[in-house]
Design an enzyme around this catalytic site. Sequence first.
Site, mmCIF file in Angstrom:
data_model
loop_
_atom_site.group_PDB
_atom_site.id
_atom_site.type_symbol
_atom_site.label_atom_id
_atom_site.label_comp_id
_atom_site.label_asym_id
_atom_site.label_seq_id
_atom_site.Cartn_x
_atom_site.Cartn_y
_atom_site.Cartn_z
ATOM 1 N N ASP A 95 -47.286 -11.347 31.373
ATOM 2 C CA ASP A 95 -48.202 -10.828 32.385
ATOM 3 C C ASP A 95 -49.627 -10.978 31.860
ATOM 4 O O ASP A 95 -49.871 -10.861 30.656
ATOM 5 C CB ASP A 95 -47.941 -9.341 32.625
ATOM 6 C CG ASP A 95 -46.703 -9.079 33.469
ATOM 7 O OD1 ASP A 95 -45.930 -10.021 33.699
ATOM 8 O OD2 ASP A 95 -46.508 -7.916 33.871
ATOM 9 N N HIS A 152 -42.185 -14.046 26.663
ATOM 10 C CA HIS A 152 -40.930 -14.701 27.029
ATOM 11 C C HIS A 152 -41.074 -16.219 26.945
ATOM 12 O O HIS A 152 -42.183 -16.754 26.945
ATOM 13 C CB HIS A 152 -40.508 -14.256 28.425
ATOM 14 C CG HIS A 152 -40.205 -12.791 28.518
ATOM 15 N ND1 HIS A 152 -38.928 -12.295 28.685
ATOM 16 C CD2 HIS A 152 -41.024 -11.707 28.453
ATOM 17 C CE1 HIS A 152 -38.972 -10.969 28.722
ATOM 18 N NE2 HIS A 152 -40.236 -10.591 28.589
ATOM 19 N N SER A 255 -53.183 -8.732 23.530
ATOM 20 C CA SER A 255 -53.744 -9.962 22.998
ATOM 21 C C SER A 255 -53.600 -11.156 23.901
ATOM 22 O O SER A 255 -53.742 -11.046 25.101
ATOM 23 C CB SER A 255 -53.203 -10.288 21.621
ATOM 24 O OG SER A 255 -54.105 -11.142 20.986
#
Length: 288
Positions: A95, A152, A255
């Site tokens: 995200d 992911h 980050s």
Amino acid sequence: MIMPPSSSKLFASLQYLLPQHGLSRLMHRVVRIRRPWFKNAMIRTFCKLYRVDLTESICTSPDSFECFNSFFTRALKPGVRPICSEPDGIACPADGVISQIGAIEGRRLFQAKGHCFELAELLGGDDCRTAKFENGSFATVYLSPRDYHRVHLPVAGTLAAMVHVPGALFSVNVATTENIPNLFARNERVICYFDTVAGPMAVILVGAIFVSSIETVWYGEVTPPRSKTIRRWDYSGQGLSFERGAEIGRFNMGSTVIVLFGAGHACWRPEIEAGLSVKMGMSLGSYR
């Protein structure tokens, strides 16, 4: 909120003076405090300040997390981040917001207006690995404090190697990327190399100020402890394979993730551009 240019430059300049690693070590301790009154107040304040949506989280009550770090690295409910359905789709790794996306120009990547950085420096000076991504493609995703902070896999692959490159811990927000040269090649980072049907792929987890640790699912916490020298792990032949969309790591505080593909293997969707908000699993493009 967008800072005026003068404020952005001041914000970036002040970071040179901060004890970046000392602040990170302090944050590592603070976010693991389990005293209910402390962690609950910290989580509730953070949720209010950054408008965090907990309805997607498995744990929906701020008080249900054992510490702030558990909240920050929270797992999501099954199905709330569907993985792109195209067989050749490249799934977004996290995200966040697209910081930059495009082609690697020879061995240079675009950071922000007026700033590029060297691929070889990003990869810790590894000429062999650098050659594999020369004239390839890259995507940089910035994770803000409110975002889901697990990373992911964009394309199914087998883990080949991991590298920890020590470095600075500058902020990675817009104000800093526009004002600090070679930012992503200067900050601490963990580089994960995969062999995929789309050729070689690298997923790079870039540290930042207050990022108390970076971890992967196969190793655990890579940092801390801190190191002054580059560390390398060879996973070739171990058969550590992951499906597209599988969790591979997380930031214990916020980050940036950078994904690299070799020349001619990735085709980004034209509507995916800098500044676009993205969700983990959505299609960024396709591989060839």
